[in-house]
Design a protein around this motif. Structure first.
Motif, PDB file in Angstrom:
ATOM      1  N   ALA A   1       8.488 -11.928  10.054  1.00  0.00           N
ATOM      2  CA  ALA A   1       7.745 -11.052   9.359  1.00  0.00           C
ATOM      3  C   ALA A   1       8.501 -10.683   8.268  1.00  0.00           C
ATOM      4  O   ALA A   1       9.825 -10.529   8.222  1.00  0.00           O
ATOM      5  CB  ALA A   1       7.132  -9.935   9.931  1.00  0.00           C
ATOM      6  N   VAL A   2       7.895 -10.194   7.185  1.00  0.00           N
ATOM      7  CA  VAL A   2       8.318  -9.441   5.883  1.00  0.00           C
ATOM      8  C   VAL A   2       7.765  -8.128   6.053  1.00  0.00           C
ATOM      9  O   VAL A   2       6.396  -8.054   6.255  1.00  0.00           O
ATOM     10  CB  VAL A   2       8.076 -10.042   4.456  1.00  0.00           C
ATOM     11  CG1 VAL A   2       8.527  -9.136   3.346  1.00  0.00           C
ATOM     12  CG2 VAL A   2       8.603 -11.491   4.255  1.00  0.00           C
ATOM     13  N   ILE A   3       8.537  -7.098   6.350  1.00  0.00           N
ATOM     14  CA  ILE A   3       8.000  -5.661   6.302  1.00  0.00           C
ATOM     15  C   ILE A   3       8.325  -5.108   5.003  1.00  0.00           C
ATOM     16  O   ILE A   3       9.423  -4.882   4.605  1.00  0.00           O
ATOM     17  CB  ILE A   3       8.671  -5.099   7.646  1.00  0.00           C
ATOM     18  CG1 ILE A   3       8.349  -5.702   8.919  1.00  0.00           C
ATOM     19  CG2 ILE A   3       8.050  -3.392   7.464  1.00  0.00           C
ATOM     20  CD1 ILE A   3       9.412  -6.747   9.103  1.00  0.00           C
ATOM     21  N   GLY A   4       7.407  -4.547   4.386  1.00  0.00           N
ATOM     22  CA  GLY A   4       7.291  -3.970   3.131  1.00  0.00           C
ATOM     23  C   GLY A   4       6.795  -2.533   2.989  1.00  0.00           C
ATOM     24  O   GLY A   4       6.136  -1.915   3.719  1.00  0.00           O
TER      25      GLY A   4
ATOM     26  N   VAL B   1       4.574  -3.711  -2.204  1.00  0.00           N
ATOM     27  CA  VAL B   1       4.426  -4.929  -1.565  1.00  0.00           C
ATOM     28  C   VAL B   1       3.389  -4.672  -0.413  1.00  0.00           C
ATOM     29  O   VAL B   1       3.426  -3.838   0.689  1.00  0.00           O
ATOM     30  CB  VAL B   1       6.104  -5.020  -0.853  1.00  0.00           C
ATOM     31  CG1 VAL B   1       5.829  -6.244  -0.032  1.00  0.00           C
ATOM     32  CG2 VAL B   1       7.052  -5.180  -1.892  1.00  0.00           C
ATOM     33  N   GLU B   2       2.462  -5.606  -0.741  1.00  0.00           N
ATOM     34  CA  GLU B   2       1.303  -5.803   0.538  1.00  0.00           C
ATOM     35  C   GLU B   2       1.281  -7.242   0.700  1.00  0.00           C
ATOM     36  O   GLU B   2       0.397  -7.401   1.805  1.00  0.00           O
ATOM     37  CB  GLU B   2       0.024  -5.250  -0.101  1.00  0.00           C
ATOM     38  CG  GLU B   2       0.001  -3.426  -0.291  1.00  0.00           C
ATOM     39  CD  GLU B   2      -1.263  -2.894  -0.645  1.00  0.00           C
ATOM     40  OE1 GLU B   2      -2.019  -3.193   0.358  1.00  0.00           O
ATOM     41  OE2 GLU B   2      -1.117  -2.109  -1.527  1.00  0.00           O
ATOM     42  N   ALA B   3       1.384  -8.129  -0.165  1.00  0.00           N
ATOM     43  CA  ALA B   3       1.218  -9.573   0.148  1.00  0.00           C
ATOM     44  C   ALA B   3       2.534 -10.531  -0.361  1.00  0.00           C
ATOM     45  O   ALA B   3       3.448  -9.777  -1.019  1.00  0.00           O
ATOM     46  CB  ALA B   3      -0.032  -9.749  -0.896  1.00  0.00           C
ATOM     47  N   PRO B   4       2.443 -11.616   0.009  1.00  0.00           N
ATOM     48  CA  PRO B   4       3.562 -12.467  -0.202  1.00  0.00           C
ATOM     49  C   PRO B   4       3.902 -12.466  -1.806  1.00  0.00           C
ATOM     50  O   PRO B   4       5.173 -12.421  -2.119  1.00  0.00           O
ATOM     51  CB  PRO B   4       3.139 -13.858   0.252  1.00  0.00           C
ATOM     52  CG  PRO B   4       2.294 -13.582   1.475  1.00  0.00           C
ATOM     53  CD  PRO B   4       1.449 -12.508   1.088  1.00  0.00           C
TER      54      PRO B   4
ATOM     55  N   ILE C   1       3.250   1.315   5.476  1.00  0.00           N
ATOM     56  CA  ILE C   1       4.009   0.071   5.774  1.00  0.00           C
ATOM     57  C   ILE C   1       3.283  -1.089   5.876  1.00  0.00           C
ATOM     58  O   ILE C   1       2.143  -1.245   6.568  1.00  0.00           O
ATOM     59  CB  ILE C   1       4.701   0.351   7.447  1.00  0.00           C
ATOM     60  CG1 ILE C   1       5.422   1.681   7.273  1.00  0.00           C
ATOM     61  CG2 ILE C   1       5.708  -1.015   7.838  1.00  0.00           C
ATOM     62  CD1 ILE C   1       6.023   1.824   8.539  1.00  0.00           C
ATOM     63  N   SER C   2       3.466  -2.217   5.286  1.00  0.00           N
ATOM     64  CA  SER C   2       2.851  -3.500   5.293  1.00  0.00           C
ATOM     65  C   SER C   2       3.811  -4.506   6.123  1.00  0.00           C
ATOM     66  O   SER C   2       4.725  -4.616   6.117  1.00  0.00           O
ATOM     67  CB  SER C   2       2.529  -4.139   3.905  1.00  0.00           C
ATOM     68  OG  SER C   2       4.185  -4.337   3.226  1.00  0.00           O
TER      69      SER C   2
ATOM     70  N   ALA D   1      12.593  -3.070  -1.389  1.00  0.00           N
ATOM     71  CA  ALA D   1      11.068  -2.886  -1.440  1.00  0.00           C
ATOM     72  C   ALA D   1      10.543  -3.282  -0.050  1.00  0.00           C
ATOM     73  O   ALA D   1       9.403  -3.136   0.338  1.00  0.00           O
ATOM     74  CB  ALA D   1      10.392  -3.575  -2.544  1.00  0.00           C
ATOM     75  N   ALA D   2      11.139  -4.235   0.627  1.00  0.00           N
ATOM     76  CA  ALA D   2      11.102  -5.016   2.115  1.00  0.00           C
ATOM     77  C   ALA D   2      12.000  -5.422   2.578  1.00  0.00           C
ATOM     78  O   ALA D   2      13.120  -5.719   1.844  1.00  0.00           O
ATOM     79  CB  ALA D   2       9.875  -5.963   1.394  1.00  0.00           C
TER      80      ALA D   2
END
Length: 334
Positions: A110-113, A119-122, A199-200, A176-177
């Motif tokens: 995962a990417v945690i942002g 940062v909420e989406a790719p 946290i996203s 940021a992520a």
């Protein structure tokens, strides 16, 4: 007449004496944390014993750790990342190891942002700083994730970070992520005081990455000699996960007896996140635990080619076999 000595020998056993259980030590990928609880549930509830198995669960040191242990025969069964197994088999043709039961239908890559950092989406990663430990499994898959989401890697600033500093840098806003395992990095960031609503968690499997995650792997020489034992082992594993889903708190109690110093509340949350996100997926709830979609595995191999140059022609039949999965309905998670 050939078998009479064996029959007579069995008749001469004292009453109440049973034949010894088959020993099947199990090599985990990591420490005794929340997602390991189902295996101890299977031990404590006698699910392995009911299959005539003696199972000792051993901690590991990473997703690669169990593969050589099982390939060399030191352990008959283990728990490992399927993508790492695919690369191992390419580099060690003919090694007697194969995946026999998928557990993480969705990998935790995962990417945690931070939403407050945009940062909420790719697509939000463009123009941002991404913290990534060089040995991180999620970072290894990031080029696949980037390709599937049309991200220009040149427009993302990659900050190499260490595992101990990854989440602190995210919490402090220095990146940021980050890349990481979904349940681990989310919980680590939350524990540092970041509001969970900020946290996203961008699970790569939800954004075009077809890779599978961790599976039970088996030494094929052992399996050829003990097919019923392997099937019994897999049946007990499925039973452990089903019992864990029914009562996660009891599962954490089973784990705590092996790791008395752990934070039970934290490990319960880690287990719940892994179970809901990675194990009990829609596909598993519909089709049962343990098997795979052959088309998806073929697609995953094509995606692996984006980050790894195969030395030999890939063959999915070498990576996963459903030959030992029980056919009695015990894999149903309903």
């Amino acid at each position: 007449m050939f078998h009479r000595p064996l029959i007579l020998a069995a008749m001469l056993l004292p009453a109440g004496v049973a034949l010894a259980d088959t020993s099947m030590p199990f090599a985990l990928d990591w420490r005794f944390e929340g997602p390991a609880a189902p295996y101890f549930v299977a031990v404590d509830q006698g699910l392995f014993a009911a299959e005539g198995l003696s199972v000792e669960v051993t901690a590991g040191e990473g997703s690669l750790d169990a593969i050589p242990k099982v390939a060399t025969g030191a352990f008959p069964v283990g728990f490992a990342d399927l993508n790492s197994l695919i690369r191992f088999l390419d580099q060690n043709p003919g090694a007697p190891v194969i995946a026999a039961m998928m557990v993480y239908d969705k990998p935790a890559f995962a990417v945690i942002g931070r939403k407050s950092l945009g940062v909420e989406a790719p697509a939000d990663l463009m123009g941002k700083v991404l913290g990534a430990p060089p040995p991180d499994g999620a970072w290894a898959q990031f080029p696949i994730f980037a390709a599937e989401n049309d991200l220009d890697m040149d427009q993302i600033t990659i900050e190499p970070v260490g595992f101990p500093t990854r989440e602190p840098m995210l919490a402090e806003g220095k990146v940021a992520a980050v890349t990481g395992f979904s349940f681990t990095s989310f919980l680590n960031t939350k524990r540092l005081g970041v509001d969970p609503e900020d946290i996203s968690v961008i699970l790569m499997a939800d954004h075009g990455v077809d890779l599978y995650g961790n599976a039970v792997i088996v030494n094929t020489d052992f399996a050829a000699a003990n097919p019923e034992a392997v099937t019994g082992f897999l049946r007990a594993v499925a039973g452990g996960w089903k019992a864990t889903a029914a009562d996660p708190e009891a599962a954490i109690q089973a784990l705590s007896s092996r790791n008395p110093g752990m934070d039970a509340a934290l490990e319960l949350e880690r287990l719940t996140l892994a179970m809901e996100t990675n194990v009990m997926t829609d596909w598993v709830m519909e089709n049962g635990m343990g098997n795979i979609d052959p088309d998806r595995l073929a697609s995953a191999v094509e995606q692996i080619k984006l980050t790894y140059e195969f030395q030999n022609e890939p063959d999915t039949a070498l990576y996963f076999s459903d030959a030992w999965l029980p056919q009695d309905g015990s894999l149903s998670m309903q």
